[in-house]
Structure formats: structure tokens, C-alpha cells
Design a protein around this motif. Structure first.
Motif, PDB file in Angstrom:
ATOM      1  N   LYS A   1      44.788  32.748  48.084  1.00 26.14           N
ATOM      2  CA  LYS A   1      43.911  31.691  48.758  1.00 26.14           C
ATOM      3  C   LYS A   1      44.465  30.167  48.257  1.00 26.14           C
ATOM      4  CE  LYS A   1      40.583  33.966  50.846  1.00 26.14           C
ATOM      5  NZ  LYS A   1      40.444  33.758  52.368  1.00 26.14           N
ATOM      6  N   ILE A   2      45.687  30.367  47.201  1.00 23.93           N
ATOM      7  CA  ILE A   2      45.932  29.082  46.707  1.00 23.93           C
ATOM      8  C   ILE A   2      47.165  28.589  47.558  1.00 23.93           C
ATOM      9  CG2 ILE A   2      47.163  27.930  44.710  1.00 23.93           C
ATOM     10  CD1 ILE A   2      45.901  30.007  42.863  1.00 23.93           C
TER      11      ILE A   2
ATOM     12  N   LYS B   1      43.150  25.139  44.218  1.00 20.25           N
ATOM     13  CA  LYS B   1      43.441  26.149  45.389  1.00 20.25           C
ATOM     14  C   LYS B   1      44.319  25.576  46.539  1.00 20.25           C
ATOM     15  CE  LYS B   1      39.190  28.642  44.704  1.00 20.25           C
ATOM     16  NZ  LYS B   1      37.986  29.267  45.207  1.00 20.25           N
TER      17      LYS B   1
ATOM     18  N   LEU C   1      43.244  29.309  37.764  1.00 13.44           N
ATOM     19  CA  LEU C   1      43.634  28.605  39.025  1.00 13.44           C
ATOM     20  C   LEU C   1      44.825  27.711  38.774  1.00 13.44           C
ATOM     21  CD1 LEU C   1      40.322  28.131  40.560  1.00 13.44           C
ATOM     22  CD2 LEU C   1      42.195  29.751  41.418  1.00 13.44           C
TER      23      LEU C   1
END
Length: 470
Positions: free
Chosen positions: A139-140, A166, A208
Motif C-alpha cells: 500500500k506504500i 504510505k 511504515l
């Protein structure tokens, strides 16, 4: 499932025994078992037009994650939630679902709504216990060369930071305290929100690519101008919350033994006063404590007082039980544990002894009049209805506002007459170019999930700004 098969009531949440739990800081709500979670998930009608999503400030696809529970695919259910919510184990515990997603649940029109929050907590806790929490790397977005400074690591700042990461941007959170988490660590007691849960959620945000710098007071170490001009950040998000306590301005508030709820809960939650002498931060409240206020913070304070050894813990609130702003379950838990409610009552003076320490509180009785602008009936004082309650400590829990440090050190940052940062509702942009704000510092003290919703919205607006489309 036919209508006749629908279970009308939610499956209850297992709780620690009230008498036992009032003596310790163990988590009160024990969470659903797998069996109960599956039974509760079966209650979901899987509506074609699920209104529950409209009630979620961060837009979780609620029917989808519940359907995955029914398939016993708990990891995918966790992944589905985390597409929109970076703090699911926290929200499953403290989010007021009854006034948001569950309020719009179709099943709730004739029966009790689906226990969405309890199912969210079940999924998040299952992931923590049974697998390494998954970072949704797919999703990044590809990394950009843009850098964003986020001021404050509470729910709004963490959410904004996670969403920006993200999207591929470099994000650094600046936290004034020595531990990240903001109100999640200093304001909410261990018995409602265990700090190891908060730490786990924050670690997932860091995975993340978000950097968190603690002991970093913006306005002292750096100003916002210095973050942009000298440190090279392309945008700034202010999410410093509402940690400045309000007082009643009645005689005796300067006595020893009078605490703001903010100080009281911070000393207990963050500085571990309840573990003295393991932690050298004792707090002397005596055996009788009065808490002024009727919100969640007041309930937390009164219940904490019992756990610190108080024999009597009072809630003093100027309206009736019906108007209490605290969550229903928090009021219920407080009553079960032995908190004494002095309703339709308000303090007029705090009394002190010859040593300058609290010895009592003078109150006045009230009656309810017509509804005010909040929709609640207005409290009206009853003439000559004063009475005294003997107490050793008083905790003032009537609300809090924004800390002025950032605005004071940022002259071109506009605030309103209450000190809240003024933003454009659509863009989250402040009066200063490249500087955005959201959460309690803008709205005033609100809920964790509303602050998260503001952080999510700001992240999209900051991304647009960085791409030149805002």
C-alpha cells in the motif's frame, strides 16, 4: 440468515469483577473470545448499502472485515481494517462506536446494533497475539523527496504520519514528552487502554518509515519557521491536542490537594505513581476524593482514585445522570466499582485546613431548566441549598484547551479566542503557507477517533499540497 434468527442483543463483553478490579490497574474489559466474536459477526446483516461506514470518521469498510471474521480469516480482517485505520487495537477499546458507526447500524433500528468496536478489538488483538502485525507494504507508494514534520504523537499525529508515509513521503514526528502517544499514554488509564497496546500500535506506525523524536518541544528546540527554513521540511502538521486544563475559578482552587485531571492522570498513567516506590512519583490523594465533571476524563479520574486507595470517590456534576457526557459503559463501570455520584450539584468553594490542604468542598444543589445550545437541559442553582462534603483531594475535570506554545512562537499563525488554531475546513490549511493543523488543537477536546479522522483528512490535503494540487 432470516429475520427470525437475528439475535436481538449484542453479545456481552467479559469484565473483571467490579470489587476486584477497583483495587488494581488491570484491563477491565477482557475482549471477545473467538467463539463470541464469530457469534457476534453473524449478527451483521451485510447490508447492500452499509450506513455504518458513513458513521466511521476514518471510513473503515466494516461489513468487509466482519465477513472476513466469519471466514475465520482474521489476518485479512486486520489488513482490511488497517487500510483505513492505523490504530485498530486502540480504537476498538476507546472509540465511542455507540454514537458513530453503531448508531447508524441498520440492525440497531429495531435491535441492538452489531458490536463493531468489540469485533475491531478482537481482530486487532488476535493479530498482536498470533502473528507479527503486517505492514501493508504494497500500500506504500513509491518514495518521494518530500518531508513532513508532524508536531505531536497523539492519535491525530500518528494517523496523519502513517497515511503520509504510505503515500511515500518522509515523515518525522516531534513529541514533547519522553514517550510517544500523547493523550493515549498520559490521559487514558491502564485499566481502559493498556500501554503495551499503545506501544505496539506505535511500533507499527514506525515500521511504515515514520521517525519519532521524543523530548522535542516545538516552540523551544525549534520554531515552525525553523522546521521549514532550516530543517528543510516541506510541510508541517500541528496536532498538539488539548492538554491545557480549565479551572472553575472558585475559592480554594490553589490549595494543596487540588489537581487538574490532566496533571492527576499524567502522574498516574505516564509517571506510574501507582507503582511507588518502584517509580519515584507518588501522589497523595488521601482517602476521600471529589472529581468535578461528568465526561470520560472525570470517570477515569474517579475510578483511578479508587485504585489509588481512596475509600470514597465522588463525581460532582451539575446536571442529571441523563445528561452525563461520558460514555454509558464508563458511567456504568464507575457505578459498579463504587464511585458515588453527586448529581445536580456544583462546587462553589474548596475548603482548606490551617496547613493549606484540602479538607472539604462546599456544593450547591441544582435543578434542570430548558435545554441550552448543546441540547441538554440547563442547570439552575437552587437558592440556599449549600452543603459540605468532607474530602482530602479535589480533581477538576471540566475540560481542557490547546497549549499556547506553538501559536505564541509562530506570530503569523491565527487562533480563535479560545486559542484553537484556525484552519480552512476543506484544506486543513492554517493561515501560514505549508502549515496544516487538525484534531483537538483545532476542534477543542474531542474523541480519539475524531482526532484520527482529522489526521487522515489532513494527510490527503498535505499530499495534494506537496504535489502542487492544493
Amino acid at each position: 440468515m432470516t429475520k427470525k434468527q437475528v439475535i436481538k442483543q449484542k453479545y456481552s463483553m467479559p469484565l473483571l469483577n467490579a470489587k476486584e478490579r477497583a483495587t488494581n490497574f488491570n484491563e477491565v474489559a477482557q475482549g471477545y473470545s473467538e467463539e463470541t466474536a464469530l457469534l457476534e459477526a453473524e449478527r451483521c446483516l451485510q447490508c447492500k448499502k452499509p450506513l455504518c461506514i458513513d458513521g466511521c470518521p476514518v471510513g473503515i469498510e466494516i461489513p468487509s472485515f466482519i465477513q472476513l471474521i466469519l471466514k475465520r480469516d482474521y489476518q485479512s480482517a486486520a489488513d482490511k481494517i488497517k487500510e483505513k485505520n492505523s490504530l485498530p487495537a486502540i480504537c476498538g477499546r476507546v472509540c465511542p462506536q455507540e454514537s458513530q458507526c453503531e448508531k447508524l447500524c441498520i440492525l440497531g433500528k429495531k435491535n441492538e446494533p452489531v458490536a463493531i468496536g468489540r469485533l475491531e478489538r478482537f481482530v486487532a488483538d488476535w493479530e498482536i497475539k498470533n502473528s507479527e502485525p503486517v505492514v501493508l507494504e504494497h500500500k506504500i507508494t513509491d518514495k518521494t523527496d518530500k518531508r513532513v514534520a508532524v508536531i505531536g504523537s497523539g492519535p491525530s499525529g500518528l494517523t496523519c504520519a502513517a497515511d503520509l508515509a504510505k503515500l511515500g513521503h518522509g515523515v518525522t514526528i516531534f513529541e514533547a514528552l519522553h514517550i510517544p502517544g500523547g493523550v493515549l499514554v498520559y490521559g487514558i488509564p491502564e485499566f481502559r487502554l493498556p500501554k503495551d497496546i499503545v506501544a505496539t500500535e506505535i511500533e507499527n506506525v514506525k515500521k511504515l518509515g515514520v521517525e519519532i523524536k521524543v523530548n522535542s518541544v516545538i516552540g523551544q528546540l525549534w520554531t515552525i519557521d525553523e522546521l521549514i527554513d532550516e530543517e528543510g521540511f516541506d510541510a508541517v502538521y500541528i496536532s498538539t491536542g488539548a492538554g491545557l486544563p480549565y479551572f472553575m475559578e472558585i475559592p480554594g482552587e490553589n490549595l494543596n490537594g487540588v489537581y487538574s485531571a490532566n496533571e492527576f492522570l499524567t502522574r498516574v498513567n505516564l509517571m506510574k505513581a501507582y507503582k511507588f516506590p518502584e517509580y519515584l512519583t507518588p501522589i497523595n490523594i488521601g482517602k476521600r476524593v471529589a472529581v468535578v465533571g461528568g465526561g470520560n476524563v472525570a470517570m477515569d479520574s474517579a475510578r483511578t482514585a479508587l485504585r489509588l486507595g481512596a475509600n470514597k470517590s465522588y463525581i460532582i456534576y451539575r446536571r442529571s445522570e441523563k445528561e452525563l457526557p461520558a460514555r454509558g459503559e464508563e458511567v456504568e463501570h464507575a457505578m459498579e466499582e463504587g464511585v458515588i455520584f453527586k448529581l445536580l450539584t456544583s462546587p462553589v468553594e474548596i475548603l482548606g485546613d490551617e496547613d493549606g490542604r484540602v479538607r472539604g468542598i462546599v456544593c450547591q444543589r441544582y435543578e434542570l431548566g430548558e435545554p441550552d445550545e448543546s441540547g441538554r437541559r440547563s442547570p439552575i442553582p437552587i437558592k440556599d441549598s449549600y452543603y459540605e462534603i468532607k474530602v482530602d483531594s479535589v480533581v477538576i475535570a471540566i475540560g481542557q484547551g490547546p497549549n499556547p506554545l506553538v501559536p505564541v512562537t509562530t506570530p503569523d499563525l491565527k487562533v480563535n479566542n479560545r486559542g484553537n488554531v484556525i484552519v480552512d475546513d476543506k484544506s486543513s490549511l492554517t493561515s501560514k503557507p505549508g502549515v496544516f493543523a487538525g484534531g483537538d488543537v483545532v476542534s477543542g477536546a474531542a474523541t480519539v477517533i475524531l482526532a484520527m479522522g482529522a489526521g487522515k483528512k489532513a494527510a490527503m490535503n498535505i499530499n495534494d499540497y506537496l504535489q502542487g494540487t492544493n
